[in-house]
Design a protein around this motif. Structure first.
Motif: not given
Length: 204
Positions: A113-121
């Motif tokens: 498992l890996k941390p979900i990358p931050q999605c920029v809005f």
């Protein structure tokens, strides 16, 4: 025995006839009036009785219809309550899963498992998101606070940089969608029950 001549006999007959007419007319009028009064009173009493019976029947029918409609409304209300409780239960389950599906991911089956990358809005994205669901876009001052209608803050107001990042992430968006979806489903259930009631339908 006194013998009457022809002239006297005729005179007596005329007198008798006049006496009969004089006495008979008032007696006849009195009898006729009394009879008419009795008949009229009887018919009036009959009309009152029929009217009272018709009124009682109408009241009884209306009361019966009201009872049936009230019972049908109660069943529809109970069905609505059950549907809303089901929606709430599903929403709680989805809310409890938000962290699980927005925190980590795996690239392939069995992979770590890996941390979900931050999605920029962007703020413009969030503004348009709010506009799409009918939420008002706040002023520049309000944009710095918490907005209950949409996920997160940092919404672009008129005159601001709409390409600046908004302070939201996947978790806040999914949480908002679960809550907003539940609200819409409840409104739909309410509308459907109201339509059913107006169309004379019963609870399914």
């Amino acid at each position: 025995m006194i013998q009457l001549n022809r002239l006297e006999a005729i005179a007596l007959a005329v007198l008798a006839l006049l006496a009969g007419i004089t006495l008979g007319v008032p007696v006849g009028l009195w009898y006729g009036a009394s009879h008419a009064t009795a008949v009229g009173a009887a018919k009036l009493a009959e009309l009152r009785r029929e009217t009272a019976e018709a009124s009682a029947a109408a009241v009884s029918a209306a009361a019966g219809k009201l009872a049936l409609e009230t019972a049908r409304g109660d069943r529809l209300s109970a069905a609505l309550s059950g549907a809303e409780s089901h929606i709430d239960a599903i929403s709680r389950q989805l809310i409890n899963r938000v962290d699980h599906v927005t925190t980590v991911y795996r690239e392939a089956p069995g992979a770590a498992l890996k941390p979900i990358p931050q999605c920029v809005f962007t703020r413009g994205w969030l503004r348009d998101y709010n506009a799409a669901i009918g939420a008002a876009v706040p002023s520049a001052v309000e944009a710095t606070g918490t907005l209950a209608q949409a996920p997160g803050a940092g919404i672009a107001a008129v005159g601001e940089d709409e390409l600046a990042p908004a302070e939201i992430d996947a978790k806040s968006i999914l949480t908002h969608q679960v809550e907003y979806g539940a609200r819409n489903q409840k409104l739909e259930e309410q509308l459907n029950r109201l339509i059913d009631f107006n169309e004379g339908k019963d609870a399914q």
